[in-house]
Design an enzyme around this catalytic site. Structure first.
Site, PDB file in Angstrom:
ATOM      1  N   CYS A 117      78.380  63.391 -14.746  1.00  0.00           N
ATOM      2  CA  CYS A 117      77.428  64.306 -15.385  1.00  0.00           C
ATOM      3  C   CYS A 117      78.036  64.785 -16.701  1.00  0.00           C
ATOM      4  O   CYS A 117      78.102  65.980 -16.969  1.00  0.00           O
ATOM      5  CB  CYS A 117      77.066  65.459 -14.452  1.00  0.00           C
ATOM      6  SG  CYS A 117      78.473  66.337 -13.788  1.00  0.00           S
ATOM      7  N   LYS A 157      74.027  63.706  -2.608  1.00  0.00           N
ATOM      8  CA  LYS A 157      73.756  62.264  -2.638  1.00  0.00           C
ATOM      9  C   LYS A 157      74.016  61.629  -1.271  1.00  0.00           C
ATOM     10  O   LYS A 157      73.319  60.697  -0.872  1.00  0.00           O
ATOM     11  CB  LYS A 157      74.593  61.596  -3.734  1.00  0.00           C
ATOM     12  CG  LYS A 157      74.281  62.140  -5.116  1.00  0.00           C
ATOM     13  CD  LYS A 157      75.213  61.629  -6.170  1.00  0.00           C
ATOM     14  CE  LYS A 157      75.062  62.406  -7.469  1.00  0.00           C
ATOM     15  NZ  LYS A 157      75.670  63.763  -7.413  1.00  0.00           N
ATOM     16  N   ASP A 203      92.517  61.292  -1.039  1.00  0.00           N
ATOM     17  CA  ASP A 203      92.451  60.930  -2.459  1.00  0.00           C
ATOM     18  C   ASP A 203      91.997  59.472  -2.471  1.00  0.00           C
ATOM     19  O   ASP A 203      92.693  58.596  -1.951  1.00  0.00           O
ATOM     20  CB  ASP A 203      93.847  61.077  -3.089  1.00  0.00           C
ATOM     21  CG  ASP A 203      93.818  60.787  -4.583  1.00  0.00           C
ATOM     22  OD1 ASP A 203      93.019  59.933  -5.009  1.00  0.00           O
ATOM     23  OD2 ASP A 203      94.608  61.396  -5.306  1.00  0.00           O
ATOM     24  N   ASP A 233      85.942  63.490   0.346  1.00  0.00           N
ATOM     25  CA  ASP A 233      86.219  64.414  -0.753  1.00  0.00           C
ATOM     26  C   ASP A 233      87.687  64.786  -0.710  1.00  0.00           C
ATOM     27  O   ASP A 233      88.232  65.074   0.355  1.00  0.00           O
ATOM     28  CB  ASP A 233      85.339  65.665  -0.699  1.00  0.00           C
ATOM     29  CG  ASP A 233      85.135  66.207  -2.109  1.00  0.00           C
ATOM     30  OD1 ASP A 233      84.111  65.888  -2.733  1.00  0.00           O
ATOM     31  OD2 ASP A 233      86.044  66.898  -2.616  1.00  0.00           O
TER      32      ASP A 233
END
Lengths: 153, 311
Positions: free
Chosen positions: B237, B123, B168, B141
């Protein structure tokens, strides 16, 4: 990763090299800023990225442009992006050679008009990456992680 | 077709909310079609399609995204176009979150975007292409080992407006910094069953609940990182309402925001559910969408677009 915006003379050195070696005009890069890490790896970024990197701790960024130590080594990633503007030291590969190059093999030439040093390897309109030509042998400079077998060319 | 045993609890949960149970479970057992996106940072769409078709690939375009294609050819990853980063192999539903802000990004490229859980970068690179390498994308990430694949994809696709950070997201120090934030949250991944059945080996309601707890913290933090009038795209998802509607409900209770209606031309979309386990959701949540695998032959997905409104 500690990064700094490179000095004017360093920028000049990089752009002089690209113009002299490949005929890449400096105006192609006029919108880009160059950041360097302590190991001499230089990244091409836009203005916003450069400003952000000045004030924040970052883990990694793109686009790796050249490695600058005693010599300047262009990256395959950069050449894939800008190499189509090059006017010299470009070698057009046959289909079979291109497959071998992408797989990671070195290429052997029977003749060439290029001078020894870094060369751009092309197949049709595609700039595949960087090689190091010496005495008819092109050493494959594609990073290992980017090499792969290709069936459809 | 692979014989798969779906846990009884899983069936009990989703039999309550899916529209066509038989078709849903049938599609979960089918492999996903091979799909890809053309990377306009490096490739010309027409030339790329012409070359792929010359190899004999049958390509199917998607009415909801002009750069998305499905192919009959399993070996799309063995093409020169893939090596060059002219195409990016990507699940169709994964292309949806960036699409929800495409027009806004193309109209004003000088914006700051946070991709809160970015690796492997599917993305992020799509956003970068919409922004024509302008503006700034901060790709975060939390897992250091996942940055390697993110870096690989940023380089391969020619992204020059992205920096990656390893934090984080719940503890980022900035405040009201970003115009757009994509929070594709870590989830129980039920919607990826068609490509990875191992998801079921870890699956439990306990896992869903602990992820929901994490997602609620993340969504509030991401919302606080948004500038006023900015938009937060929340996606997962998974089918689990605890990780979807319940997370939105939590945000609506904690912060002042509105959801926006999402439309994808020619893509069948499912409604967000109105209640779960006796808890009724805020009416705003009906603007979120569920993508069911059997509706469009894709993976499963959930997406919501949240606008930060005046305090």
């Amino acid at each position: 990763m500690k990064l700094r915006v490179i000095e004017k003379n360093e920028r000049k050195r990089i752009l002089d090299f690209l113009e002299e070696r490949f005929g890449l005009k400096r105006n192609i890069f006029s919108n880009l800023l160059f950041l360097s890490n302590p190991k001499g790896k230089v990244f091409a970024v836009n203005r916003n990225v450069a400003e952000f990197a000045k004030e924040n701790e970052i883990a990694c960024l793109s686009l790796p442009f050249v490695r600058m130590n005693v010599n300047i080594k262009p990256t395959s990633v950069m050449l894939q992006f800008f190499g189509n503007y090059a006017t010299k030291n470009v070698i057009d590969l046959e289909k079979k050679e291109a497959v071998e190059f992408i797989k990671g093999s070195d290429i052997f030439l029977s003749s060439s008009e290029c001078s020894d040093g870094y060369v751009i390897l092309k197949y049709q309109d595609f700039v595949l990456g960087c090689g190091l030509l010496k005495n008819g042998k092109i050493k494959n400079m594609l990073p290992k992680a980017k090499r792969m077998p290709v069936e459809f060319l | 077709m692979k014989e798969v045993v779906i846990p009884k609890k899983f069936r009990e949960r989703y039999n309550q909310i899916v529209d066509n149970k038989k078709s849903f479970y049938e599609f979960l057992s089918k492999p996903l079609p091979k799909t890809f996106r053309i990377n306009t940072l490096k490739a010309d769409k027409e030339k790329t399609l012409k070359r792929l078709e010359a190899h004999g690939f049958v390509l199917k375009s998607m009415p909801w995204f002009d750069l998305a294609f499905a192919t009959n050819e399993e070996r799309i990853g063995s093409t020169l176009e893939h090596f060059m980063g002219h195409i990016y192999i990507q699940e169709l539903v994964s292309m949806l979150p960036p699409l929800t802000i495409r027009e806004e990004l193309e109209e004003n490229k000088e914006v700051f975007v946070l991709d809160a859980c970015a690796a492997p970068g599917s993305k992020t690179t799509q956003l970068s292409a919409f922004m024509h390498n302008e503006g700034l994308i901060v790709a975060n990430d939390a897992k250091f080992e996942r940055l390697k694949i993110l870096k690989h994809n940023l380089e391969k696709l020619g992204c020059m407006n992205v920096v990656a950070i390893n934090k984080d997201v719940r503890f980022l120090k900035w405040c009201e910094t970003f115009d757009f934030i994509l929070l594709d949250a870590p989830c129980s991944s039920e919607g990826t069953l068609r490509k990875n059945w191992n998801v079921l080996t870890k699956w439990s309601e306990g896992l869903i609940n602990s992820l929901s707890y994490l997602q609620k913290q993340m969504i509030v933090k991401c919302f606080d990182l948004l500038k006023e009038e900015g938009a937060l795209i929340y996606s997962t998802c998974t089918f689990a309402p605890e990780e979807n509607e319940c997370v939105l409900q939590h945000l609506l209770e904690k912060r002042n925001c509105k959801l926006e209606t999402l439309k994808f031309k020619g893509l069948k979309i499912g409604n967000a559910i109105k209640e779960w386990k006796g808890v009724k959701f805020d009416s705003e949540i009906k603007k979120a969408v569920r993508i069911w695998p059997h509706h469009n032959d894709t993976g499963g997905f959930f997406i919501a677009k949240i606008r930060k409104v005046e305090k």
